[in-house]
Scaffold this motif. Structure first.
Motif, short mmCIF file in Angstrom:
data_model
loop_
_atom_site.label_atom_id
_atom_site.label_comp_id
_atom_site.label_asym_id
_atom_site.label_seq_id
_atom_site.Cartn_x
_atom_site.Cartn_y
_atom_site.Cartn_z
N THR A 203 -32.75 -1.79 103.77
CA THR A 203 -32.85 -3.07 103.59
C THR A 203 -32.38 -3.70 105.09
N GLN A 204 -32.02 -2.98 105.90
CA GLN A 204 -31.94 -3.62 107.29
C GLN A 204 -32.57 -3.25 108.31
N PRO A 205 -32.66 -3.93 109.25
CA PRO A 205 -33.58 -3.77 110.28
C PRO A 205 -33.25 -2.58 111.47
N ASP A 206 -32.01 -1.82 111.41
CA ASP A 206 -31.51 -1.06 112.04
C ASP A 206 -32.49 0.06 112.46
N TYR A 207 -32.96 0.69 111.47
CA TYR A 207 -34.04 1.88 111.58
C TYR A 207 -35.32 1.47 112.41
N LEU A 208 -35.70 0.23 112.18
CA LEU A 208 -36.94 -0.20 112.82
C LEU A 208 -36.48 -0.34 114.46
N GLN A 209 -35.30 -0.90 114.63
CA GLN A 209 -34.91 -1.01 116.04
C GLN A 209 -34.94 0.25 116.69
N THR A 210 -34.22 1.31 115.89
CA THR A 210 -34.00 2.64 116.51
C THR A 210 -35.54 3.20 116.88
N ALA A 211 -36.39 3.00 115.99
CA ALA A 211 -38.00 3.25 116.40
C ALA A 211 -38.44 2.71 117.44
N PHE A 212 -38.24 1.56 117.63
CA PHE A 212 -38.88 0.89 118.74
C PHE A 212 -37.98 1.16 120.03
N LYS A 213 -36.69 1.44 120.10
CA LYS A 213 -36.10 1.99 121.19
C LYS A 213 -36.58 3.27 121.48
N THR A 214 -37.08 4.19 120.53
CA THR A 214 -37.55 5.59 120.92
C THR A 214 -38.95 5.34 121.56
N PHE A 215 -39.73 4.42 120.96
CA PHE A 215 -41.06 4.14 121.67
C PHE A 215 -41.04 3.69 123.09
N ASP A 216 -40.13 2.74 123.28
CA ASP A 216 -39.92 2.12 124.61
C ASP A 216 -39.26 3.41 125.31
N ASP A 217 -38.50 3.95 125.31
CA ASP A 217 -37.99 5.03 125.98
C ASP A 217 -39.13 6.04 126.44
N ARG A 218 -39.54 6.65 125.44
CA ARG A 218 -40.88 7.54 125.61
C ARG A 218 -42.14 7.04 126.49
N LEU A 219 -42.01 5.55 126.34
CA LEU A 219 -43.17 4.89 127.04
C LEU A 219 -42.84 4.77 128.51
N ALA A 220 -41.49 4.66 128.76
CA ALA A 220 -40.98 4.67 130.20
C ALA A 220 -41.17 5.93 130.74
N GLU A 221 -40.74 7.04 129.90
CA GLU A 221 -40.81 8.44 130.66
C GLU A 221 -42.20 8.76 130.86
N PHE A 222 -43.40 8.39 129.86
CA PHE A 222 -44.69 8.82 130.11
C PHE A 222 -45.05 7.95 131.21
N SER A 223 -44.69 6.81 131.41
CA SER A 223 -45.67 5.83 132.58
C SER A 223 -44.99 6.53 133.65
N GLN A 224 -43.78 7.04 134.14
CA GLN A 224 -43.50 7.70 135.20
C GLN A 224 -44.18 8.98 135.50
N LEU A 225 -44.43 9.86 134.20
CA LEU A 225 -44.92 11.16 134.54
C LEU A 225 -46.55 10.94 134.98
N ALA A 226 -46.91 9.66 134.27
CA ALA A 226 -48.55 9.52 134.50
C ALA A 226 -48.88 9.03 135.82
N HIS A 227 -47.74 8.23 136.34
CA HIS A 227 -48.02 7.75 137.72
C HIS A 227 -47.87 8.83 138.67
N GLU A 228 -47.07 9.70 138.32
CA GLU A 228 -46.61 10.93 139.15
C GLU A 228 -47.98 11.87 139.39
N LEU A 229 -48.36 11.85 138.19
CA LEU A 229 -49.94 12.86 138.01
C LEU A 229 -51.04 12.05 138.88
N LYS A 230 -50.83 11.04 138.74
CA LYS A 230 -52.14 10.26 139.28
C LYS A 230 -51.97 10.42 140.93
N LYS A 231 -50.84 10.68 141.57
CA LYS A 231 -50.75 10.66 142.93
C LYS A 231 -51.54 11.82 143.67
#
Length: 605
Positions: free
Chosen positions: A577-605
């Protein structure tokens, strides 16, 4: 002329890769005998009308008879539906399905008086009857939940009429299913090797993951060229389905079809509204992801058919079905030895229908009922996506197994609202396992890419579907005619809002609603999104190594419908009934997006 790869006929599929339905009924003759038994019991049930209020013993006798009849009917229906789904073009299987659907209406009419008669009793008088018969204590929660439906239950005669018309109400959905699964003929396209392949819904998903843009574009345009030929027919079936939902909600005195659907699971509107609002508040994360996809792929334009190919290039991971079984067992080992043993049993007892064949229902699901093993339907491809699908459906099947082995029949099914949580928790556990065991940067990037795509396809995409579904229901209720053009206009605009300016709005995508079967499921899709988000929190709790948290999760699997779904989830550790679990999910998405972005750019070099 290149060789044309053919999807095998059902008869050509190896027995070991098919499910064994003889554990339900040994043959069709036994099924037909069971149909007659159910018909006889339905006649007896109809004759019990007016008897349940005479004493506590009578209330127990009639209540037990009602559930026993439902149990017999379920077994018949499951056998017929599984047999039909393995080959929707099989006339004999269609006939069995027709019998089962007719029986569904017969039993519904025969027992339609039960709930209205219970609800006609004064609540205090009903409780006296329950207290007078100790055996009724096992049904107390059933009566409590039923009591909440008093304002929405009609007279005995009206309920009988509605129950008798259930087969008619299902006509639009059935027509859609037959047209989509059996009658649509897709063209021949070329795969990455230049080989001719017959396009199908199952192969379509594989081709969209191709690293060759022309292959993706060709598959996308070829698939929609077929659906668009029938867009007005699909508009008619979907509009009729929506009218059915609105009609049922209206006659039962609900304010809307959404309220009626959510009320069935005792889920308040705040859960739906919070989901839509929170997802829209985080559309910038989706826009950031699709813009990154465009950049890494080096495409001058990013199209809708470019959203599924791995950003990191050719998939580094693929699995045969046998290999996938072993990976699934390892990934799910954090849930304990008993859980793993039961997964192994699924693999060993032909509970899974593995490969695609002509006429087979598309997609994947977990089925079965209280007195059968859980069954899984797959359309296997040797891909990471198929491994995730296997683990996902196994989550459903283990949920069913633990519920059915720990609850009596009347509580032996779980609410649709919590159904997607067990499956997506398994997906999260698989993602964690892969990230912990794969050290190659390119492989890790691929797994992260898969997770981000999964989040996009579940949390974002299913919420987009939920917005569309709610819109067409409210518009139809307001008197709007749901034509193909009307629905496509809204869907196209909605899709542009979700994906932003970084994606070309291909005209075909406005007709995507024509090929989404879940729009016939009556406000089902939002639960994919809430389920994925809740699963993120539950997976983190399981992975913490805290035995108490793991046991709390397993207890959720065992709870069935013995308590209200929101209460079941609170006990597991998530307040939906609270938005906390959704916020947790979006934080996980953002964290993994940041990690992926770094890896993808390194692999592209």
């Amino acid at each position: 002329m290149r060789n044309l790869k053919q999807i095998p006929k059902r008869s050509a599929v190896p027995t070991a890769l098919t499910w064994d339905l003889t554990t339900i009924y040994p043959d069709d003759a036994a099924f037909k005998a069971a149909v007659k038994d159910v018909q006889a019991e339905a006649t007896k049930m109809a004759a019990m009308k007016g008897q349940l209020s005479q004493s506590g013993a009578d209330l127990y006798r009639v209540t037990k008879a009602n559930f026993d009849l439902e149990r017999q009917l379920e077994r018949v229906y499951v056998y017929a539906s599984l047999k039909n789904d393995q080959d929707t073009g099989d006339a004999a299987a269609q006939a069995l399905m027709g019998q089962a659907e007719g029986l569904l209406a017969t039993v519904g009419a025969a027992a339609s008086w039960f709930e209205p008669e219970v609800l006609a009793l004064d609540p205090a008088d009903l409780q006296k009857l329950i207290d007078a018969e100790p055996k009724l204590a096992a049904y107390q929660h059933i009566f409590d939940v039923l009591g909440q439906q008093r304002a929405h239950t009609l007279s005995v005669q009206e309920e009988k009429l509605l129950a008798g018309a259930s087969d008619i109400f299902a006509a639009s959905s059935k027509t859609y299913s037959v047209l989509s699964d059996a009658d649509l003929k897709f063209p021949v396209v070329q795969d990455e090797k230049g080989d001719d392949v017959r396009l199908s819904e199952g192969l379509y998903g594989v081709l969209l993951e191709s690293t060759t843009p022309a292959v993706r574009e060709q598959a996308f345009k070829a698939l929609y060229s077929v659906y668009q030929q029938f867009r007005h027919t699909f508009a008619s079936t979907l509009a009729s389905e929506v009218k059915t939902h609105n009609f049922n909600a209206d006659v039962r005195h609900y304010a809307s079809a959404r309220e009626a659907a959510m009320s069935a699971n005792n889920v308040p509107a705040v859960v739906y509204d919070t989901l839509v609002k929170t997802v829209n508040d985080h559309l910038d994360s989706l826009h950031q992801y699709v813009n990154l996809r465009k950049e890494i792929l080096g495409l001058p334009e990013l199209h809708m058919y470019d959203l599924y190919t791995p950003i990191t290039g050719e998939p580094s991971l693929s699995y045969t079905y046998e290999e996938a079984q072993q990976e699934a067992l390892k990934a799910l080992s954090v849930l304990g030895p008993d859980y793993v043993a039961n997964v192994q049993k699924m693999f060993d007892t032909r509970a899974i229908d593995v490969v695609e064949n002509e006429g087979k229902r598309t997609g994947a699901y977990s089925g079965g009922m209280y007195d059968t093993k859980p069954y899984i339907l797959l359309n296997w491809q040797d891909s990471l996506e198929s491994l995730f699908t296997l683990v996902h459906e196994m989550g459903h099947s283990m949920h069913s197994h633990y519920t059915r082995t720990n609850q009596p029949y009347q509580y032996g099914e779980y609410s649709i609202f919590v159904a997607e949580i067990a499956s997506t928790t398994n997906e999260n556990l698989l993602t964690d396992y892969l990230l912990k065991t794969q050290t190659d940067p390119q492989v890790r990037a691929y797994v992260l890419n898969h997770y981000l795509d999964g989040f996009k396809g579940t949390v974002y995409r299913q919420t987009q579907f939920a917005e569309f579904e709610d819109y067409i229901h409210t518009q139809a209720a307001a008197g709007e005619t749901l034509t193909a053009d009307f629905m496509s206009k809204f869907y196209g605009d909605l899709n542009r809002r979700y994906y932003g300016d970084g994606v070309v709005s291909d005209p075909q995508i406005a007709d995507e609603w024509t090929r989404i079967p879940h729009f016939y499921y009556n406000y089902y899709v939002y639960q994919y999104s809430t389920g994925f988000a809740a699963a993120t929190t539950l997976a983190q709790r399981v992975l913490s190594g805290d035995d108490a948290k793991r046991e709390a999760y397993l207890n959720y699997l065992k709870s069935g419908s013995s308590d209200l779904p929101l209460n079941v989830m609170k006990k597991a550790g998530v307040d939906m009934t609270q938005p906390d679990y959704l916020q947790t999910a979006f934080k996980t998405f953002d964290d993994r997006l940041a990690e992926f972005s770094q890896l993808a750019h390194e692999l592209k070099k």
